[in-house]
Design a protein around this motif. Structure first.
Motif, mmCIF file in Angstrom:
data_model
loop_
_atom_site.group_PDB
_atom_site.id
_atom_site.type_symbol
_atom_site.label_atom_id
_atom_site.label_comp_id
_atom_site.label_asym_id
_atom_site.label_seq_id
_atom_site.Cartn_x
_atom_site.Cartn_y
_atom_site.Cartn_z
ATOM 1 N N GLU A 1 1.052 -1.158 0.018
ATOM 2 C CA GLU A 1 0.041 -0.103 0.100
ATOM 3 C C GLU A 1 0.883 1.075 0.155
ATOM 4 O O GLU A 1 1.987 1.042 0.359
ATOM 5 C CB GLU A 1 -0.926 -0.055 1.139
ATOM 6 N N VAL A 2 0.175 2.362 -0.069
ATOM 7 C CA VAL A 2 1.099 3.483 -0.353
ATOM 8 C C VAL A 2 1.599 3.821 1.178
ATOM 9 O O VAL A 2 0.814 3.674 2.101
ATOM 10 C CB VAL A 2 0.390 4.868 -0.572
ATOM 11 N N GLY A 3 2.761 4.273 1.463
ATOM 12 C CA GLY A 3 3.558 4.364 2.707
ATOM 13 C C GLY A 3 4.170 3.033 3.337
ATOM 14 O O GLY A 3 4.924 3.183 4.226
ATOM 15 N N ASP A 4 3.848 1.987 2.658
ATOM 16 C CA ASP A 4 4.791 0.886 3.311
ATOM 17 C C ASP A 4 6.205 0.730 2.586
ATOM 18 O O ASP A 4 6.331 1.127 1.568
ATOM 19 C CB ASP A 4 4.065 -0.582 2.425
ATOM 20 N N ASN A 5 6.846 0.291 3.433
ATOM 21 C CA ASN A 5 8.345 -0.042 3.230
ATOM 22 C C ASN A 5 8.663 -1.382 2.532
ATOM 23 O O ASN A 5 7.997 -2.215 2.996
ATOM 24 C CB ASN A 5 9.096 0.134 4.430
ATOM 25 N N VAL A 6 9.212 -1.235 1.561
ATOM 26 C CA VAL A 6 9.586 -2.450 0.627
ATOM 27 C C VAL A 6 11.077 -2.719 0.596
ATOM 28 O O VAL A 6 11.792 -1.782 0.815
ATOM 29 C CB VAL A 6 9.080 -2.447 -0.836
ATOM 30 N N SER A 7 11.559 -3.889 0.732
ATOM 31 C CA SER A 7 12.819 -4.347 0.458
ATOM 32 C C SER A 7 13.051 -4.907 -0.864
ATOM 33 O O SER A 7 12.135 -5.405 -1.555
ATOM 34 C CB SER A 7 13.431 -5.179 1.537
ATOM 35 N N GLU A 8 14.502 -4.857 -1.388
ATOM 36 C CA GLU A 8 14.699 -5.484 -2.707
ATOM 37 C C GLU A 8 14.265 -7.021 -2.600
ATOM 38 O O GLU A 8 14.461 -7.706 -1.604
ATOM 39 C CB GLU A 8 16.163 -5.286 -2.888
ATOM 40 N N GLY A 9 13.620 -7.314 -3.594
ATOM 41 C CA GLY A 9 13.103 -8.845 -3.582
ATOM 42 C C GLY A 9 11.632 -8.936 -3.152
ATOM 43 O O GLY A 9 11.146 -10.135 -3.157
ATOM 44 N N LYS A 10 10.997 -8.056 -2.371
ATOM 45 C CA LYS A 10 9.719 -7.923 -2.004
ATOM 46 C C LYS A 10 8.848 -8.264 -2.963
ATOM 47 O O LYS A 10 8.748 -7.079 -3.923
ATOM 48 C CB LYS A 10 9.574 -7.074 -0.933
ATOM 49 N N VAL A 11 7.842 -9.139 -2.913
ATOM 50 C CA VAL A 11 6.721 -8.981 -4.037
ATOM 51 C C VAL A 11 5.616 -7.819 -3.874
ATOM 52 O O VAL A 11 5.289 -7.741 -2.837
ATOM 53 C CB VAL A 11 5.928 -10.291 -4.011
ATOM 54 N N VAL A 12 5.571 -7.205 -4.933
ATOM 55 C CA VAL A 12 4.799 -5.747 -4.963
ATOM 56 C C VAL A 12 3.494 -6.168 -5.722
ATOM 57 O O VAL A 12 2.463 -5.372 -5.411
ATOM 58 C CB VAL A 12 5.577 -4.517 -5.485
ATOM 59 N N CYS A 13 3.450 -6.851 -6.629
ATOM 60 C CA CYS A 13 2.116 -7.156 -7.373
ATOM 61 C C CYS A 13 2.320 -8.318 -8.282
ATOM 62 O O CYS A 13 3.312 -9.090 -8.051
ATOM 63 C CB CYS A 13 1.864 -5.997 -8.365
ATOM 64 N N ILE A 14 1.451 -8.648 -9.162
ATOM 65 C CA ILE A 14 1.100 -9.801 -9.998
ATOM 66 C C ILE A 14 0.804 -9.448 -11.167
ATOM 67 O O ILE A 14 0.041 -8.511 -11.398
ATOM 68 C CB ILE A 14 0.322 -10.966 -9.335
ATOM 69 N N ILE A 15 1.466 -9.996 -12.301
ATOM 70 C CA ILE A 15 1.023 -9.663 -13.523
ATOM 71 C C ILE A 15 0.778 -11.159 -14.304
ATOM 72 O O ILE A 15 1.497 -12.086 -14.246
ATOM 73 C CB ILE A 15 2.150 -8.885 -14.338
ATOM 74 N N GLU A 16 -0.558 -11.060 -14.730
ATOM 75 C CA GLU A 16 -1.135 -12.391 -15.463
ATOM 76 C C GLU A 16 -0.632 -12.072 -16.830
ATOM 77 O O GLU A 16 -1.161 -11.062 -17.498
ATOM 78 C CB GLU A 16 -2.542 -12.630 -15.177
ATOM 79 N N ALA A 17 -0.208 -12.975 -17.461
ATOM 80 C CA ALA A 17 0.187 -13.018 -18.923
ATOM 81 C C ALA A 17 -0.055 -14.445 -19.344
ATOM 82 O O ALA A 17 0.584 -15.603 -18.931
ATOM 83 C CB ALA A 17 1.670 -12.801 -19.242
ATOM 84 N N MET A 18 -0.740 -14.716 -20.371
ATOM 85 C CA MET A 18 -1.241 -16.001 -20.863
ATOM 86 C C MET A 18 -1.706 -17.045 -20.015
ATOM 87 O O MET A 18 -0.955 -17.975 -19.819
ATOM 88 C CB MET A 18 -0.100 -16.340 -21.797
ATOM 89 N N LYS A 19 -2.238 -16.736 -19.078
ATOM 90 C CA LYS A 19 -2.858 -17.484 -17.902
ATOM 91 C C LYS A 19 -1.717 -17.944 -16.778
ATOM 92 O O LYS A 19 -2.094 -18.834 -16.023
ATOM 93 C CB LYS A 19 -3.594 -18.748 -18.420
ATOM 94 N N LEU A 20 -0.614 -17.330 -16.923
ATOM 95 C CA LEU A 20 0.308 -17.319 -16.124
ATOM 96 C C LEU A 20 0.381 -16.359 -14.931
ATOM 97 O O LEU A 20 0.347 -14.988 -15.475
ATOM 98 C CB LEU A 20 1.857 -17.578 -16.618
ATOM 99 N N PHE A 21 0.566 -16.455 -13.766
ATOM 100 C CA PHE A 21 0.715 -15.422 -12.832
ATOM 101 C C PHE A 21 1.997 -15.067 -12.070
ATOM 102 O O PHE A 21 2.727 -15.947 -11.530
ATOM 103 C CB PHE A 21 -0.191 -15.751 -11.510
ATOM 104 N N ASN A 22 2.673 -14.002 -12.619
ATOM 105 C CA ASN A 22 4.052 -13.702 -12.461
ATOM 106 C C ASN A 22 4.327 -12.862 -10.993
ATOM 107 O O ASN A 22 3.627 -11.691 -11.402
ATOM 108 C CB ASN A 22 4.677 -13.102 -13.640
ATOM 109 N N GLU A 23 5.084 -13.017 -10.300
ATOM 110 C CA GLU A 23 5.008 -12.310 -9.095
ATOM 111 C C GLU A 23 6.162 -11.229 -9.586
ATOM 112 O O GLU A 23 7.233 -11.429 -10.025
ATOM 113 C CB GLU A 23 5.476 -12.874 -7.947
ATOM 114 N N ILE A 24 5.909 -10.131 -9.387
ATOM 115 C CA ILE A 24 6.860 -8.982 -9.659
ATOM 116 C C ILE A 24 7.523 -8.591 -8.180
ATOM 117 O O ILE A 24 6.673 -8.029 -7.521
ATOM 118 C CB ILE A 24 6.051 -7.848 -10.345
ATOM 119 N N GLU A 25 8.598 -8.623 -8.123
ATOM 120 C CA GLU A 25 9.334 -8.111 -7.191
ATOM 121 C C GLU A 25 10.107 -6.769 -7.109
ATOM 122 O O GLU A 25 10.463 -6.295 -8.343
ATOM 123 C CB GLU A 25 10.487 -9.113 -6.764
#
Length: 163
Positions: free
Chosen positions: A109-133
């Motif tokens: 969420e806005v205001g959250d701290n993230v570290s390198e490698g933390k999953v921030v969202c998912i992008i679905e492409a061709m029925k595959l769900f890819n975690e975006i870090e």
């Protein structure tokens, strides 16, 4: 492949920013090419007789109208960003999701701290769900994309204030 499937494919390709796509199956061969700012040209070569050339003239007007609107909306968002922020961008074309399912909370969420490698969202492409870090450690300043909307390659997703 039905005419509606071909129409949806042409619409998806026009929004993706790709200049050329070739798809070949046992029954059908489709080649879609876009040159400069002109409308894409689609060539259909069915190996079996099928009434598929009809959607091509229909696709050209609908494809050319949304493309400038998408291009015009992106530059207006870019100047609003502050130069000391880092942008997390989409590594692929697909559908952006903020959480793994509708019942679960967003990854960040806005205001959250993230570290390198933390999953921030998912992008679905061709029925595959890819975690975006996250590629950077910092604080999420802004989410630039609405949940469950299509994204393009290299489209900004989040603004992060590095720490």
């Amino acid at each position: 492949m039905s005419t509606q499937d071909i129409q949806q494919l042409i619409d998806f390709i026009s929004q993706s920013g790709l200049d050329e796509v070739n798809i070949e199956t046992t029954d059908l061969k489709i080649s879609v090419k876009r040159y400069g700012t002109a409308s894409p040209v689609a060539q259909l070569s069915p190996t079996t007789v099928a009434p598929v050339p009809a959607p091509v003239p229909v696709a050209a007007p609908s494809v050319s109208a949304p493309a400038p609107a998408v291009a015009a909306s992106q530059p207006s968002a870019a100047p609003a960003s502050t130069s000391n922020y880092v942008t997390i961008k989409s590594p692929m074309i697909g559908t952006f999701y903020r959480s793994s399912s509708p019942e679960t909370p967003s990854f960040v969420e806005v205001g959250d701290n993230v570290s390198e490698g933390k999953v921030v969202c998912i992008i679905e492409a061709m029925k595959l769900f890819n975690e975006i870090e996250s590629e950077v450690s910092g604080r999420i300043v802004k989410v630039l994309v609405e949940n469950a909307t299509p994204v393009e390659y290299d489209q900004p997703l989040f603004l992060v204030e590095p720490i």
